[in-house]
Write a protein that holds these residues in place. Structure first.
Motif, PDB file in Angstrom:
ATOM      1  N   TYR A  47      11.057   8.138  -2.881  1.00 21.89           N
ATOM      2  CA  TYR A  47      10.303   9.357  -2.535  1.00 21.89           C
ATOM      3  C   TYR A  47      11.247  10.488  -2.135  1.00 21.89           C
ATOM      4  O   TYR A  47      11.151  11.611  -2.637  1.00 21.89           O
ATOM      5  CB  TYR A  47       9.320   9.030  -1.406  1.00 21.89           C
ATOM      6  CG  TYR A  47       8.545  10.205  -0.870  1.00 21.89           C
ATOM      7  CD1 TYR A  47       7.574  10.825  -1.643  1.00 21.89           C
ATOM      8  CD2 TYR A  47       8.781  10.680   0.405  1.00 21.89           C
ATOM      9  CE1 TYR A  47       6.854  11.901  -1.153  1.00 21.89           C
ATOM     10  CE2 TYR A  47       8.069  11.757   0.911  1.00 21.89           C
ATOM     11  CZ  TYR A  47       7.105  12.367   0.127  1.00 21.89           C
ATOM     12  OH  TYR A  47       6.409  13.436   0.614  1.00 21.89           O
ATOM     13  N   LEU A  48      12.187  10.192  -1.237  1.00 25.53           N
ATOM     14  CA  LEU A  48      13.138  11.206  -0.790  1.00 25.53           C
ATOM     15  C   LEU A  48      14.034  11.670  -1.928  1.00 25.53           C
ATOM     16  O   LEU A  48      14.366  12.856  -2.024  1.00 25.53           O
ATOM     17  CB  LEU A  48      13.976  10.672   0.372  1.00 25.53           C
ATOM     18  CG  LEU A  48      13.214  10.389   1.668  1.00 25.53           C
ATOM     19  CD1 LEU A  48      14.134   9.734   2.692  1.00 25.53           C
ATOM     20  CD2 LEU A  48      12.582  11.652   2.229  1.00 25.53           C
ATOM     21  N   ILE A  51      12.212  14.221  -4.068  1.00 24.02           N
ATOM     22  CA  ILE A  51      12.175  15.552  -3.445  1.00 24.02           C
ATOM     23  C   ILE A  51      13.557  16.187  -3.510  1.00 24.02           C
ATOM     24  O   ILE A  51      13.695  17.367  -3.824  1.00 24.02           O
ATOM     25  CB  ILE A  51      11.705  15.461  -1.981  1.00 24.02           C
ATOM     26  CG1 ILE A  51      10.262  14.967  -1.923  1.00 24.02           C
ATOM     27  CG2 ILE A  51      11.848  16.807  -1.272  1.00 24.02           C
ATOM     28  CD1 ILE A  51       9.783  14.633  -0.521  1.00 24.02           C
ATOM     29  N   ILE A  56      15.359  18.990   1.079  1.00 27.24           N
ATOM     30  CA  ILE A  56      14.858  18.630   2.407  1.00 27.24           C
ATOM     31  C   ILE A  56      15.713  19.293   3.476  1.00 27.24           C
ATOM     32  O   ILE A  56      15.184  19.899   4.419  1.00 27.24           O
ATOM     33  CB  ILE A  56      14.826  17.093   2.585  1.00 27.24           C
ATOM     34  CG1 ILE A  56      13.740  16.487   1.692  1.00 27.24           C
ATOM     35  CG2 ILE A  56      14.600  16.715   4.050  1.00 27.24           C
ATOM     36  CD1 ILE A  56      13.762  14.973   1.614  1.00 27.24           C
ATOM     37  N   TYR A  59      14.984  23.073   3.633  1.00 24.71           N
ATOM     38  CA  TYR A  59      13.682  23.355   4.251  1.00 24.71           C
ATOM     39  C   TYR A  59      13.714  23.072   5.750  1.00 24.71           C
ATOM     40  O   TYR A  59      13.162  23.850   6.539  1.00 24.71           O
ATOM     41  CB  TYR A  59      12.581  22.530   3.572  1.00 24.71           C
ATOM     42  CG  TYR A  59      11.224  22.787   4.175  1.00 24.71           C
ATOM     43  CD1 TYR A  59      10.584  24.005   3.994  1.00 24.71           C
ATOM     44  CD2 TYR A  59      10.584  21.816   4.939  1.00 24.71           C
ATOM     45  CE1 TYR A  59       9.340  24.255   4.554  1.00 24.71           C
ATOM     46  CE2 TYR A  59       9.346  22.048   5.502  1.00 24.71           C
ATOM     47  CZ  TYR A  59       8.725  23.275   5.310  1.00 24.71           C
ATOM     48  OH  TYR A  59       7.501  23.519   5.875  1.00 24.71           O
ATOM     49  N   GLU A  60      14.364  21.979   6.155  1.00 22.33           N
ATOM     50  CA  GLU A  60      14.447  21.666   7.585  1.00 22.33           C
ATOM     51  C   GLU A  60      15.220  22.743   8.348  1.00 22.33           C
ATOM     52  O   GLU A  60      14.869  23.072   9.480  1.00 22.33           O
ATOM     53  CB  GLU A  60      15.079  20.296   7.813  1.00 22.33           C
ATOM     54  CG  GLU A  60      14.155  19.151   7.502  1.00 22.33           C
ATOM     55  CD  GLU A  60      14.766  17.803   7.803  1.00 22.33           C
ATOM     56  OE1 GLU A  60      16.002  17.715   7.984  1.00 22.33           O
ATOM     57  OE2 GLU A  60      14.007  16.828   7.867  1.00 22.33           O
ATOM     58  N   HIS A 143      10.112  17.731  10.810  1.00 22.84           N
ATOM     59  CA  HIS A 143      10.702  17.089   9.637  1.00 22.84           C
ATOM     60  C   HIS A 143      10.137  17.790   8.415  1.00 22.84           C
ATOM     61  O   HIS A 143       9.288  18.681   8.532  1.00 22.84           O
ATOM     62  CB  HIS A 143      10.389  15.597   9.637  1.00 22.84           C
ATOM     63  CG  HIS A 143      11.293  14.768   8.777  1.00 22.84           C
ATOM     64  ND1 HIS A 143      12.605  15.085   8.503  1.00 22.84           N
ATOM     65  CD2 HIS A 143      11.060  13.617   8.099  1.00 22.84           C
ATOM     66  CE1 HIS A 143      13.144  14.165   7.718  1.00 22.84           C
ATOM     67  NE2 HIS A 143      12.226  13.269   7.451  1.00 22.84           N
ATOM     68  N   PHE A 144      10.531  17.370   7.239  1.00 26.88           N
ATOM     69  CA  PHE A 144      10.152  18.104   6.030  1.00 26.88           C
ATOM     70  C   PHE A 144       8.646  18.100   5.765  1.00 26.88           C
ATOM     71  O   PHE A 144       8.161  18.913   4.993  1.00 26.88           O
ATOM     72  CB  PHE A 144      10.930  17.597   4.811  1.00 26.88           C
ATOM     73  CG  PHE A 144      10.488  16.257   4.310  1.00 26.88           C
ATOM     74  CD1 PHE A 144       9.511  16.133   3.346  1.00 26.88           C
ATOM     75  CD2 PHE A 144      11.077  15.105   4.815  1.00 26.88           C
ATOM     76  CE1 PHE A 144       9.119  14.887   2.890  1.00 26.88           C
ATOM     77  CE2 PHE A 144      10.700  13.860   4.358  1.00 26.88           C
ATOM     78  CZ  PHE A 144       9.718  13.749   3.399  1.00 26.88           C
ATOM     79  N   TYR A 145       7.906  17.226   6.398  1.00 30.72           N
ATOM     80  CA  TYR A 145       6.460  17.196   6.196  1.00 30.72           C
ATOM     81  C   TYR A 145       5.720  18.151   7.124  1.00 30.72           C
ATOM     82  O   TYR A 145       4.507  18.285   7.030  1.00 30.72           O
ATOM     83  CB  TYR A 145       5.902  15.774   6.352  1.00 30.72           C
ATOM     84  CG  TYR A 145       6.422  15.021   7.557  1.00 30.72           C
ATOM     85  CD1 TYR A 145       6.036  15.357   8.836  1.00 30.72           C
ATOM     86  CD2 TYR A 145       7.326  13.981   7.391  1.00 30.72           C
ATOM     87  CE1 TYR A 145       6.520  14.669   9.938  1.00 30.72           C
ATOM     88  CE2 TYR A 145       7.817  13.287   8.479  1.00 30.72           C
ATOM     89  CZ  TYR A 145       7.407  13.640   9.754  1.00 30.72           C
ATOM     90  OH  TYR A 145       7.898  12.959  10.845  1.00 30.72           O
ATOM     91  N   ASN A 146       6.427  18.825   8.029  1.00 30.11           N
ATOM     92  CA  ASN A 146       5.792  19.818   8.884  1.00 30.11           C
ATOM     93  C   ASN A 146       5.795  21.184   8.191  1.00 30.11           C
ATOM     94  O   ASN A 146       6.527  21.408   7.236  1.00 30.11           O
ATOM     95  CB  ASN A 146       6.515  19.931  10.233  1.00 30.11           C
ATOM     96  CG  ASN A 146       6.335  18.689  11.065  1.00 30.11           C
ATOM     97  OD1 ASN A 146       7.298  17.959  11.308  1.00 30.11           O
ATOM     98  ND2 ASN A 146       5.120  18.420  11.498  1.00 30.11           N
ATOM     99  N   THR A 147       4.946  22.085   8.723  1.00 27.91           N
ATOM    100  CA  THR A 147       4.803  23.419   8.134  1.00 27.91           C
ATOM    101  C   THR A 147       4.991  24.490   9.204  1.00 27.91           C
ATOM    102  O   THR A 147       4.900  24.210  10.407  1.00 27.91           O
ATOM    103  CB  THR A 147       3.406  23.596   7.518  1.00 27.91           C
ATOM    104  OG1 THR A 147       2.430  23.533   8.574  1.00 27.91           O
ATOM    105  CG2 THR A 147       3.108  22.525   6.462  1.00 27.91           C
ATOM    106  N   GLU A 150       1.987  24.714  11.379  1.00 26.97           N
ATOM    107  CA  GLU A 150       1.968  23.746  12.484  1.00 26.97           C
ATOM    108  C   GLU A 150       2.838  24.212  13.642  1.00 26.97           C
ATOM    109  O   GLU A 150       2.499  23.989  14.810  1.00 26.97           O
ATOM    110  CB  GLU A 150       2.407  22.369  11.996  1.00 26.97           C
ATOM    111  CG  GLU A 150       1.381  21.713  11.088  1.00 26.97           C
ATOM    112  CD  GLU A 150       1.877  20.435  10.450  1.00 26.97           C
ATOM    113  OE1 GLU A 150       1.060  19.496  10.330  1.00 26.97           O
ATOM    114  OE2 GLU A 150       3.060  20.358  10.045  1.00 26.97           O
TER     115      GLU A 150
END
Length: 169
Positions: A47-48, A51, A56, A59-60, A143-147, A150
């Motif tokens: 998965y990583l 991406i 990642i 974006y982080e 982490h990369f799944y945050n926006t 948020e």
């Protein structure tokens, strides 16, 4: 050395009156190996990889800078560590304190009243806390799944939490 647990790949041979054990380290690995965990790790790596670790990281960095800039605008908040503009090595998190408010109170109210989870305490860094002269800190971690949305929700909830806690004095 005799193993203290039995089962699985640790056994070499079984007889009616005794068992013999495999050579170390297998003799100390009783039970079923962590097969599910190994499969999950492989899926996570795939998965990583899809991406892209560079994507990642990029974006982080962006998200971490957004968090820092958003938090620094909140009155009476002290953020620990250098600004993102001063280093390329800042993780996408902020450890912070609020003047005259205990970080555990902040974390509790954010969780109970706003559904926002942060960490409070020593963060496995008691020596650093002692050096800074503080007994604890709060930490928002991304982490990369945050926006960014948020982060905005967190900052708005933090402002409301600070207002609530400081109005109690």
């Amino acid at each position: 050395m005799e193993p203290f647990l039995g089962g699985g790949e640790m056994i070499a041979d079984v007889f009616q009156d005794k068992s013999t054990y495999a050579e170390p380290p297998s003799r100390f690995e009783a039970g079923t190996p962590a097969i599910g965990e190994a499969i999950g790790l492989g899926a996570a790596i795939d998965y990583l990889t899809c991406i892209g670790m560079d994507q990642i990281h990029k974006y982080e960095k962006e998200l971490g800078s957004y968090l820092y800039e958003s938090l620094i605008s909140v009155p009476n908040v002290w953020i620990y560590g250098p600004a993102p503009s001063q280093t390329d090595h800042r993780a996408p998190l902020c450890s912070f304190n609020v003047e005259n408010v205990h970080p555990t109170d902040i974390a509790e109210i954010l969780d109970q009243e706003h559904g926002v989870a942060i960490r409070s305490g020593h963060h496995c860094a008691q020596i650093l806390h002692r050096t800074l002269g503080i007994n604890a800190s709060a930490r928002a971690s991304l982490h990369f799944y945050n926006t960014k949305e948020e982060v905005d929700v967190f900052v708005d909830a933090l402002k409301a939490t600070i207002d609530f806690l400081t109005s109690q004095h």
